[in-house]
Design a protein around this motif. Structure first.
Motif, PDB file in Angstrom:
ATOM      1  N   MET A  90     -46.370 -13.692  -7.344  1.00  0.00           N
ATOM      2  CA  MET A  90     -45.429 -14.148  -6.364  1.00  0.00           C
ATOM      3  C   MET A  90     -44.237 -14.754  -7.097  1.00  0.00           C
ATOM      4  O   MET A  90     -44.392 -15.312  -8.171  1.00  0.00           O
ATOM      5  CB  MET A  90     -46.076 -15.207  -5.477  1.00  0.00           C
ATOM      6  N   PHE A  91     -43.054 -14.649  -6.508  1.00  0.00           N
ATOM      7  CA  PHE A  91     -41.883 -15.290  -7.074  1.00  0.00           C
ATOM      8  C   PHE A  91     -40.928 -15.700  -5.970  1.00  0.00           C
ATOM      9  O   PHE A  91     -40.990 -15.195  -4.856  1.00  0.00           O
ATOM     10  CB  PHE A  91     -41.170 -14.397  -8.096  1.00  0.00           C
ATOM     11  N   THR A  92     -40.071 -16.674  -6.300  1.00  0.00           N
ATOM     12  CA  THR A  92     -39.039 -17.107  -5.373  1.00  0.00           C
ATOM     13  C   THR A  92     -37.684 -16.966  -6.056  1.00  0.00           C
ATOM     14  O   THR A  92     -37.589 -17.026  -7.285  1.00  0.00           O
ATOM     15  CB  THR A  92     -39.224 -18.575  -4.937  1.00  0.00           C
ATOM     16  N   ILE A  93     -36.641 -16.789  -5.253  1.00  0.00           N
ATOM     17  CA  ILE A  93     -35.268 -16.725  -5.749  1.00  0.00           C
ATOM     18  C   ILE A  93     -34.440 -17.681  -4.906  1.00  0.00           C
ATOM     19  O   ILE A  93     -34.480 -17.629  -3.675  1.00  0.00           O
ATOM     20  CB  ILE A  93     -34.688 -15.302  -5.637  1.00  0.00           C
ATOM     21  N   GLU A  94     -33.705 -18.567  -5.578  1.00  0.00           N
ATOM     22  CA  GLU A  94     -32.815 -19.504  -4.893  1.00  0.00           C
ATOM     23  C   GLU A  94     -31.450 -19.422  -5.562  1.00  0.00           C
ATOM     24  O   GLU A  94     -31.355 -19.312  -6.784  1.00  0.00           O
ATOM     25  CB  GLU A  94     -33.338 -20.932  -5.020  1.00  0.00           C
ATOM     26  N   HIS A  95     -30.397 -19.501  -4.767  1.00  0.00           N
ATOM     27  CA  HIS A  95     -29.045 -19.491  -5.296  1.00  0.00           C
ATOM     28  C   HIS A  95     -28.479 -20.900  -5.192  1.00  0.00           C
ATOM     29  O   HIS A  95     -28.233 -21.400  -4.096  1.00  0.00           O
ATOM     30  CB  HIS A  95     -28.169 -18.499  -4.534  1.00  0.00           C
ATOM     31  N   ASP A  96     -28.321 -21.550  -6.354  1.00  0.00           N
ATOM     32  CA  ASP A  96     -27.703 -22.869  -6.415  1.00  0.00           C
ATOM     33  C   ASP A  96     -26.203 -22.701  -6.642  1.00  0.00           C
ATOM     34  O   ASP A  96     -25.705 -21.592  -6.790  1.00  0.00           O
ATOM     35  CB  ASP A  96     -28.315 -23.693  -7.559  1.00  0.00           C
ATOM     36  N   PHE A  97     -25.497 -23.810  -6.728  1.00  0.00           N
ATOM     37  CA  PHE A  97     -24.046 -23.774  -6.906  1.00  0.00           C
ATOM     38  C   PHE A  97     -23.642 -23.037  -8.180  1.00  0.00           C
ATOM     39  O   PHE A  97     -22.769 -22.197  -8.170  1.00  0.00           O
ATOM     40  CB  PHE A  97     -23.494 -25.209  -6.930  1.00  0.00           C
ATOM     41  N   ASP A  98     -24.299 -23.342  -9.301  1.00  0.00           N
ATOM     42  CA  ASP A  98     -23.880 -22.769 -10.585  1.00  0.00           C
ATOM     43  C   ASP A  98     -24.916 -21.857 -11.231  1.00  0.00           C
ATOM     44  O   ASP A  98     -24.720 -21.393 -12.347  1.00  0.00           O
ATOM     45  CB  ASP A  98     -23.511 -23.885 -11.559  1.00  0.00           C
ATOM     46  N   ALA A  99     -26.027 -21.582 -10.542  1.00  0.00           N
ATOM     47  CA  ALA A  99     -27.077 -20.753 -11.149  1.00  0.00           C
ATOM     48  C   ALA A  99     -27.951 -20.123 -10.083  1.00  0.00           C
ATOM     49  O   ALA A  99     -28.060 -20.621  -8.971  1.00  0.00           O
ATOM     50  CB  ALA A  99     -27.952 -21.594 -12.081  1.00  0.00           C
ATOM     51  N   THR A 100     -28.583 -19.023 -10.476  1.00  0.00           N
ATOM     52  CA  THR A 100     -29.649 -18.440  -9.676  1.00  0.00           C
ATOM     53  C   THR A 100     -30.954 -18.909 -10.302  1.00  0.00           C
ATOM     54  O   THR A 100     -31.129 -18.827 -11.522  1.00  0.00           O
ATOM     55  CB  THR A 100     -29.574 -16.906  -9.692  1.00  0.00           C
ATOM     56  N   VAL A 101     -31.879 -19.413  -9.483  1.00  0.00           N
ATOM     57  CA  VAL A 101     -33.144 -19.945  -9.992  1.00  0.00           C
ATOM     58  C   VAL A 101     -34.278 -19.058  -9.495  1.00  0.00           C
ATOM     59  O   VAL A 101     -34.461 -18.886  -8.294  1.00  0.00           O
ATOM     60  CB  VAL A 101     -33.369 -21.402  -9.525  1.00  0.00           C
ATOM     61  N   ILE A 102     -35.026 -18.512 -10.449  1.00  0.00           N
ATOM     62  CA  ILE A 102     -36.179 -17.662 -10.140  1.00  0.00           C
ATOM     63  C   ILE A 102     -37.426 -18.387 -10.621  1.00  0.00           C
ATOM     64  O   ILE A 102     -37.483 -18.834 -11.770  1.00  0.00           O
ATOM     65  CB  ILE A 102     -36.058 -16.300 -10.841  1.00  0.00           C
ATOM     66  N   THR A 103     -38.420 -18.513  -9.753  1.00  0.00           N
ATOM     67  CA  THR A 103     -39.691 -19.137 -10.122  1.00  0.00           C
ATOM     68  C   THR A 103     -40.783 -18.088 -10.020  1.00  0.00           C
ATOM     69  O   THR A 103     -40.954 -17.464  -8.975  1.00  0.00           O
ATOM     70  CB  THR A 103     -40.012 -20.330  -9.197  1.00  0.00           C
ATOM     71  N   LEU A 104     -41.495 -17.886 -11.133  1.00  0.00           N
ATOM     72  CA  LEU A 104     -42.609 -16.937 -11.183  1.00  0.00           C
ATOM     73  C   LEU A 104     -43.913 -17.710 -11.092  1.00  0.00           C
ATOM     74  O   LEU A 104     -44.175 -18.588 -11.914  1.00  0.00           O
ATOM     75  CB  LEU A 104     -42.563 -16.142 -12.485  1.00  0.00           C
ATOM     76  N   VAL A 105     -44.742 -17.377 -10.102  1.00  0.00           N
ATOM     77  CA  VAL A 105     -46.015 -18.063  -9.879  1.00  0.00           C
ATOM     78  C   VAL A 105     -47.137 -17.124 -10.284  1.00  0.00           C
ATOM     79  O   VAL A 105     -47.209 -15.979  -9.815  1.00  0.00           O
ATOM     80  CB  VAL A 105     -46.155 -18.475  -8.395  1.00  0.00           C
ATOM     81  N   ASP A 106     -48.022 -17.587 -11.177  1.00  0.00           N
ATOM     82  CA  ASP A 106     -49.150 -16.779 -11.630  1.00  0.00           C
ATOM     83  C   ASP A 106     -50.212 -16.729 -10.537  1.00  0.00           C
ATOM     84  O   ASP A 106     -50.590 -17.757  -9.985  1.00  0.00           O
ATOM     85  CB  ASP A 106     -49.735 -17.393 -12.907  1.00  0.00           C
TER      86      ASP A 106
END
Length: 80
Positions: free
Chosen positions: A1-17
């Motif tokens: 599973m993973f999430t994608i969030e768009h912050d002001f100055d970056a895209t943040v991707i979290t990979l969950v095992d």
């Protein structure tokens, strides 16, 4: 599973095992315009380990995932 969030100055991707009996800590990737950082909590040291990669290193990594064993140098756009 993973999430994608768009912050002001970056895209943040979290990979969950998921699915394995030996689950690893989440991996968090921050994609900025000039670099990418990769973070993962290390429970043995009780701290977050962080790696910073240039965009050039990131392109090399993406290419390497689809290539057989060997030594390569990617042709850069500015080398045309």
């Amino acid at each position: 599973m993973f999430t994608i969030e768009h912050d002001f100055d970056a895209t943040v991707i979290t990979l969950v095992d998921e699915g394995s009996p030996n689950l690893q800590e989440d991996v968090i990737i921050h994609a900025f315009a000039e670099c990418v950082t990769i973070e993962q909590y290390d429970p043995r040291r009780d701290e977050v380990c962080k790696i910073e990669m240039s965009m050039s290193q990131l392109r090399d990594l993406a290419a390497a995932l689809n290539l057989p064993e060997g030594v390569y140098r990617l042709k850069r756009r500015d080398e045309d």
